[in-house]
Design a protein around this motif. Structure first.
Motif, PDB file in Angstrom:
ATOM      1  N   THR A 238      21.236  17.665  -8.037  1.00 26.89           N
ATOM      2  CA  THR A 238      20.067  18.392  -7.020  1.00 26.89           C
ATOM      3  C   THR A 238      18.691  17.764  -7.385  1.00 26.89           C
ATOM      4  N   SER A 239      18.341  17.990  -8.738  1.00 23.12           N
ATOM      5  CA  SER A 239      16.958  17.763  -9.358  1.00 23.12           C
ATOM      6  C   SER A 239      16.610  16.338  -8.912  1.00 23.12           C
ATOM      7  N   THR A 240      17.602  15.331  -9.205  1.00 23.05           N
ATOM      8  CA  THR A 240      17.262  13.832  -9.108  1.00 23.05           C
ATOM      9  C   THR A 240      17.094  13.451  -7.418  1.00 23.05           C
ATOM     10  N   ALA A 241      17.857  14.139  -6.821  1.00 23.99           N
ATOM     11  CA  ALA A 241      17.540  13.900  -5.334  1.00 23.99           C
ATOM     12  C   ALA A 241      16.374  14.346  -4.808  1.00 23.99           C
ATOM     13  N   ILE A 242      15.984  15.659  -5.060  1.00 24.07           N
ATOM     14  CA  ILE A 242      14.836  16.169  -4.555  1.00 24.07           C
ATOM     15  C   ILE A 242      13.724  15.571  -5.268  1.00 24.07           C
ATOM     16  N   LEU A 243      13.450  15.191  -6.302  1.00 25.09           N
ATOM     17  CA  LEU A 243      12.523  14.233  -7.055  1.00 25.09           C
ATOM     18  C   LEU A 243      12.378  13.017  -6.508  1.00 25.09           C
ATOM     19  N   SER A 244      13.395  12.224  -6.315  1.00 18.19           N
ATOM     20  CA  SER A 244      13.368  11.019  -5.777  1.00 18.19           C
ATOM     21  C   SER A 244      13.135  11.032  -4.475  1.00 18.19           C
ATOM     22  N   GLY A 245      13.443  12.002  -3.633  1.00 14.61           N
ATOM     23  CA  GLY A 245      13.089  12.044  -2.103  1.00 14.61           C
ATOM     24  C   GLY A 245      11.702  12.476  -2.115  1.00 14.61           C
ATOM     25  N   CYS A 246      11.141  13.250  -3.050  1.00 12.60           N
ATOM     26  CA  CYS A 246       9.482  13.448  -2.712  1.00 12.60           C
ATOM     27  C   CYS A 246       8.748  12.115  -3.259  1.00 12.60           C
ATOM     28  N   ILE A 247       9.173  11.423  -4.065  1.00  9.36           N
ATOM     29  CA  ILE A 247       8.569  10.129  -4.693  1.00  9.36           C
ATOM     30  C   ILE A 247       8.460   9.255  -3.350  1.00  9.36           C
ATOM     31  N   TYR A 248       9.846   9.128  -2.664  1.00  2.99           N
ATOM     32  CA  TYR A 248       9.838   8.385  -1.460  1.00  2.99           C
ATOM     33  C   TYR A 248       8.932   8.816  -0.265  1.00  2.99           C
ATOM     34  N   LEU A 249       8.852  10.026  -0.047  1.00  4.32           N
ATOM     35  CA  LEU A 249       8.008  10.640   0.882  1.00  4.32           C
ATOM     36  C   LEU A 249       6.702  10.429   0.556  1.00  4.32           C
ATOM     37  N   ILE A 250       6.156  10.409  -0.598  1.00  4.66           N
ATOM     38  CA  ILE A 250       4.889  10.206  -0.990  1.00  4.66           C
ATOM     39  C   ILE A 250       4.209   8.635  -0.648  1.00  4.66           C
ATOM     40  N   PHE A 251       5.337   7.876  -1.010  1.00  3.61           N
ATOM     41  CA  PHE A 251       5.033   6.476  -0.978  1.00  3.61           C
ATOM     42  C   PHE A 251       5.126   6.173   0.631  1.00  3.61           C
ATOM     43  N   ALA A 252       6.020   6.865   1.634  1.00  2.00           N
ATOM     44  CA  ALA A 252       6.048   6.505   2.935  1.00  2.00           C
ATOM     45  C   ALA A 252       4.924   7.088   3.696  1.00  2.00           C
ATOM     46  N   VAL A 253       4.445   8.261   3.173  1.00  2.00           N
ATOM     47  CA  VAL A 253       3.073   8.686   3.762  1.00  2.00           C
ATOM     48  C   VAL A 253       1.909   7.842   3.598  1.00  2.00           C
ATOM     49  N   LYS A 254       1.697   7.515   2.159  1.00  2.00           N
ATOM     50  CA  LYS A 254       0.716   6.480   1.711  1.00  2.00           C
ATOM     51  C   LYS A 254       0.412   5.405   2.452  1.00  2.00           C
ATOM     52  N   THR A 255       1.632   4.736   2.693  1.00  4.73           N
ATOM     53  CA  THR A 255       1.901   3.284   3.409  1.00  4.73           C
ATOM     54  C   THR A 255       1.730   3.369   4.881  1.00  4.73           C
ATOM     55  N   GLY A 256       2.111   4.823   5.641  1.00  4.75           N
ATOM     56  CA  GLY A 256       2.075   4.832   6.847  1.00  4.75           C
ATOM     57  C   GLY A 256       3.306   4.752   7.627  1.00  4.75           C
ATOM     58  N   VAL A 257       4.262   4.195   7.054  1.00  2.00           N
ATOM     59  CA  VAL A 257       5.329   3.960   7.407  1.00  2.00           C
ATOM     60  C   VAL A 257       6.207   5.413   8.041  1.00  2.00           C
ATOM     61  N   ILE A 258       5.939   6.353   7.517  1.00  2.00           N
ATOM     62  CA  ILE A 258       6.508   7.598   7.863  1.00  2.00           C
ATOM     63  C   ILE A 258       6.309   8.190   9.420  1.00  2.00           C
ATOM     64  N   PHE A 259       5.074   7.426   9.930  1.00  2.00           N
ATOM     65  CA  PHE A 259       4.856   7.760  11.382  1.00  2.00           C
ATOM     66  C   PHE A 259       5.998   6.858  12.327  1.00  2.00           C
ATOM     67  N   GLN A 260       6.748   6.075  11.552  1.00  3.21           N
ATOM     68  CA  GLN A 260       7.738   5.253  12.530  1.00  3.21           C
ATOM     69  C   GLN A 260       8.912   6.040  12.936  1.00  3.21           C
ATOM     70  N   LEU A 261       9.057   7.334  11.976  1.00  2.00           N
ATOM     71  CA  LEU A 261      10.075   8.209  12.488  1.00  2.00           C
ATOM     72  C   LEU A 261       9.879   9.171  13.693  1.00  2.00           C
ATOM     73  N   GLN A 262       8.439   8.862  14.177  1.00  6.89           N
ATOM     74  CA  GLN A 262       8.193   9.478  15.702  1.00  6.89           C
ATOM     75  C   GLN A 262       8.855   9.007  16.716  1.00  6.89           C
ATOM     76  N   ASP A 263       9.110   7.301  16.603  1.00  4.15           N
ATOM     77  CA  ASP A 263       9.675   6.675  17.684  1.00  4.15           C
ATOM     78  C   ASP A 263      11.491   6.542  17.506  1.00  4.15           C
ATOM     79  N   VAL A 264      11.976   7.351  16.533  1.00  6.36           N
ATOM     80  CA  VAL A 264      13.502   7.264  16.368  1.00  6.36           C
ATOM     81  C   VAL A 264      13.937   8.530  17.218  1.00  6.36           C
ATOM     82  N   GLN A 265      15.126   8.134  17.939  1.00  2.00           N
ATOM     83  CA  GLN A 265      15.759   8.903  18.474  1.00  2.00           C
ATOM     84  C   GLN A 265      16.493  10.115  17.715  1.00  2.00           C
ATOM     85  N   ILE A 266      16.315  11.256  18.145  1.00  2.87           N
ATOM     86  CA  ILE A 266      16.932  12.616  17.346  1.00  2.87           C
ATOM     87  C   ILE A 266      18.270  12.406  16.825  1.00  2.87           C
ATOM     88  N   GLY A 267      18.944  11.851  17.560  1.00  4.22           N
ATOM     89  CA  GLY A 267      20.581  11.718  17.160  1.00  4.22           C
ATOM     90  C   GLY A 267      20.769  10.825  15.899  1.00  4.22           C
TER      91      GLY A 267
END
Length: 314
Positions: A195-224
């Motif tokens: 649990t701890s490893t997954a959440i910490l790693s997920g947060c690290i990836y999320l920070i990098f995704a936000v910093k690089t701007g790739v997080i906004f690519q998820l807006q164009d992804v189908q909900i399914g």
């Protein structure tokens, strides 16, 4: 170790092999449709939050113990960094190669991981010294190489070479990561570590995704498809993390790496039924050699566990 416990451990091994065999095609599919940072951020956080829900109900005491222990938190943060690097290189490698290529790179990881484990842990040294263990392991590696060498070389080119480099980095990092898992598992339950490893790693990836701007690519992804990525994350954390960490804790790093040699076979079998992929005669022979080698190596460890159990009971 009594017969019932041995059967349970064998069932866990078999479940891990089959679940990971399906997991590689799933990871390969998601790696094509999502950027690596978004892919891992969603997968790790989805699986981690589900695990956290379970921890808060069943392992509250260990959660409190973790919060009060800065050293444990630091160790888990270091583990999360290794996991983050491992999965970044691994998912990127899959993107440029194939599901089967990702699974067979465990062959290269085995010698490195076992040598490193034997250096740091006495029980791993004891297991590696057994004649039947290394005989079976060498036989399994030989069979795996036959399986790979005679497989269809569908990916030849710069992309496959780059992907192979990423996969090589991933397995080297994983070898160090497994040492950390085994050390931390002496203090915390596997579910809390996962649990701890997954959440910490997920947060690290999320920070990098936000910093690089790739997080906004998820807006164009189908909900399914996005929902599918979340489910894939839960599945991946259950198999690639919880099951894997459990085997490392209970059965050792050496045994874990022998089991890893069976995953390409499971991937190929699942690919045969799901993706209509075929195996040639030489690959079938390689499969048989791998199975015989792994059975020989794992049978030795069971005998060792029985001896341990008798000595402990005395």
């Amino acid at each position: 170790m009594d017969k019932t416990m041995m059967n349970n451990e064998n069932m866990i091994r078999l479940s891990y092999i089959m679940l990971m065999g399906l997991g590689f095609p799933i990871m390969r599919f998601m790696s094509i449709h999502f950027d690596t940072l978004n892919n891992n951020a969603v997968r790790f956080l989805s699986g981690g939050l589900v695990f956290l829900f379970i921890c808060l109900f069943k392992y509250r005491y260990e959660v409190y113990k973790l919060i009060k222990n800065p050293t444990l938190i630091l160790n888990l943060l270091i583990l999360a960094v290794f996991m983050t690097a491992n999965m970044y290189f691994f998912i990127t490698g899959l993107k440029y190669t194939s599901a089967l290529a990702g699974s067979i790179f465990g062959i290269l990881a085995m010698p490195v991981a076992i040598i490193m484990a034997a250096i740091f842990f006495a029980d791993e040294r004891c297991r590696v010294r057994q004649k039947h263990f290394y005989s079976g392991s060498l036989l399994a590696i030989f069979g795996s190489l036959i399986f790979v060498f005679y497989g269809k070389q569908a990916h030849n080119g710069s992309d496959f070479f780059v992907g192979s480099l990423f996969l090589t980095l991933a397995i080297f990092i994983q070898s160090i990561q497994n040492l950390l898992v085994k050390n931390i598992s002496k203090t915390l339950s596997i579910l809390v570590i996962s649990t701890s490893t997954a959440i910490l790693s997920g947060c690290i990836y999320l920070i990098f995704a936000v910093k690089t701007g790739v997080i906004f690519q998820l807006q164009d992804v189908q909900i399914g498809l996005l929902l599918g990525l979340g489910i894939a994350g839960i599945y991946g954390m259950l198999t690639g993390m919880l099951f894997a960490f459990y085997i490392i804790q209970k059965q050792g790093i050496a045994i874990f790496n022998v089991i890893q040699l069976m995953i390409p076979l499971a991937t190929a079998v699942i690919g045969y039924f799901v993706l209509d992929e075929t195996l040639n005669l030489y690959q079938a022979i390689g499969c048989i050699i791998v199975v015989l080698g792994c059975v020989l190596a794992l049978k030795t460890s069971n005998k060792q566990d029985r001896i341990k159990g008798l000595s402990t009971s005395k």
